[in-house]
Write an enzyme that holds these catalytic residues in place. Structure first.
Site, short mmCIF file in Angstrom:
data_model
loop_
_atom_site.label_atom_id
_atom_site.label_comp_id
_atom_site.label_asym_id
_atom_site.label_seq_id
_atom_site.Cartn_x
_atom_site.Cartn_y
_atom_site.Cartn_z
N ASN A 13 0.86 -1.19 0.00
CA ASN A 13 0.00 0.00 0.00
C ASN A 13 0.89 1.23 0.00
OD1 ASN A 13 -1.85 2.02 0.47
ND2 ASN A 13 -2.27 1.44 2.59
N TRP A 14 0.95 1.88 -1.14
CA TRP A 14 1.87 3.01 -1.26
C TRP A 14 1.33 4.30 -0.66
CZ3 TRP A 14 3.50 2.20 -7.11
CH2 TRP A 14 4.30 1.06 -7.19
N LYS A 15 0.06 4.31 -0.33
CA LYS A 15 -0.55 5.52 0.26
C LYS A 15 -0.28 6.72 -0.67
CE LYS A 15 -0.04 3.27 4.68
NZ LYS A 15 0.07 3.37 6.12
N HIS A 99 -9.40 1.43 4.66
CA HIS A 99 -8.13 1.58 5.36
C HIS A 99 -8.33 2.54 6.55
CE1 HIS A 99 -4.03 2.71 6.32
NE2 HIS A 99 -3.68 1.57 5.77
N GLU A 101 -6.66 4.89 7.64
CA GLU A 101 -6.41 6.31 7.34
C GLU A 101 -7.64 6.93 6.67
OE1 GLU A 101 -2.69 5.70 5.33
OE2 GLU A 101 -1.83 5.09 7.25
N GLU A 171 -5.57 -4.88 10.59
CA GLU A 171 -4.50 -3.90 10.79
C GLU A 171 -4.75 -3.13 12.09
OE1 GLU A 171 -2.43 -2.80 6.91
OE2 GLU A 171 -4.15 -1.47 7.07
N GLY A 177 2.53 2.18 10.69
CA GLY A 177 3.50 3.26 10.52
C GLY A 177 4.24 3.63 11.80
N SER A 216 3.34 -2.30 10.25
CA SER A 216 4.80 -2.38 10.45
C SER A 216 5.39 -3.74 10.08
CB SER A 216 5.19 -1.97 11.88
OG SER A 216 4.82 -0.62 12.13
N GLY A 237 2.87 -1.24 4.27
CA GLY A 237 2.97 0.17 3.93
C GLY A 237 4.40 0.57 3.67
N GLY A 238 5.07 1.09 4.69
CA GLY A 238 6.42 1.63 4.56
C GLY A 238 7.40 0.72 3.83
#
Ligand code: PGA
Length: 255
Positions: A13-15, A99, A101, A171, A177, A216, A237-238
């Site tokens: 997930n590149w956001k 998600h 966010e 999640e 993150g 994470s 993500g990251g």
């Protein structure tokens, strides 16, 4: 049915990261690194603007391209939104829905998700529905209550025979993150609980549905998490922003 019969899925997930040029550079570096892992489904979730380029660049590969959100209506006066029909036209393969966010920063509701998930399935997409508790909810002992509420509401309009086509990403919000990963015990317990919730609708779907862990996930903790019996992959993500660690996570899922 054991977890080994469910094909693992690793989705990045590149956001709000990566221009089209960045996305092209990433995929150019990723594809050669995937050739040795054939037993894992791989996904990337670029911004809307990079979707078309990524669909073109991944054609013929095992990489499926997912949007990060979608509206439930076909069209209408919804400034800033994108419909399933628009995503179909560019041959997107799936869509991330709910998600945390989107829920926390942009007012995504379970009511809207109850319409989005069946809409995505009807459009032929693989939905990745995200659920998870806040740190406060976990501390209060409300994790299961939160997961039950989200799963029941968000999947309410999905017919039983299509439930297994939804991917559910557990999640925990406190792990996203933050570098704080859920312990293997916490991840297994929550993912098993999510599967059991699906089982209340259909035991067959519960055995087939893919439940991912997200929060994470890194190259160095992926193997331990992916070995858990009810964890069928990861939403990353990251660590999905660079090809090398992402490919290492894919390799861990195939091991
Ligand atoms: P993270 O993000 O891997 O950076 O924690 C996960 C996610 O938001 O899906």
């Amino acid at each position: 049915m054991s977890s080994s019969t469910r094909t693992p899925l690793i989705a990045g997930n590149w956001k709000m990261h990566k221009t089209i040029a960045d996305a092209e550079a990433f995929i150019g570096a990723l594809l050669p690194r995937l050739s040795s892992v054939e037993t894992v489904d791989v996904g990337i979730c670029p911004s809307y603007l990079a979707l078309q380029a990524m669909v073109d660049s991944t054609r013929g590969s095992r990489v499926r391209v997912y949007a990060q959100n979608m509206h439930y209506a076909d069209e209408g006066a919804f400034t800033g939104e994108v419909s399933a029909q628009m995503l179909s036209e560019i041959e997107v393969g799936g869509v991330v829905l709910g998600h945390s966010e989107r829920r926390q920063l942009f007012g995504e509701t379970d009511k809207a998700l109850a319409l989005k998930v069946p809409k995505a399935l009807a459009a032929g997409f693989e939905p990745i529905l995200c659920v998870g508790e806040t740190e406060e909810e976990r501390e209060r002992g409300d994790t299961e209550r939160k997961l039950r509420h989200q799963i029941q509401e968000d999947l309410a309009k999905v017919p039983e025979e299509r439930l297994a086509e939804v991917v559910i990403a557990y999640e925990p919000i406190w792990a996203i993150g933050t570098g704080l990963t859920a312990s293997p015990e916490q991840a297994q317990e929550a993912c098993a609980f999510v599967r059991a919730l699906v089982g209340q609708r259909s035991q067959d779907a519960a055995e087939r549905v893919r439940v991912l862990y997200g929060g994470s996930v890194k190259a160095d903790n992926a193997a331990e998490l992916l070995a858990l019996p009810d964890v069928d992959g990861a939403l990353v993500g990251g660590a999905s922003l660079e090809a090398e660690p992402f490919a290492a996570i894919v390799a861990a899922a195939g091991a």
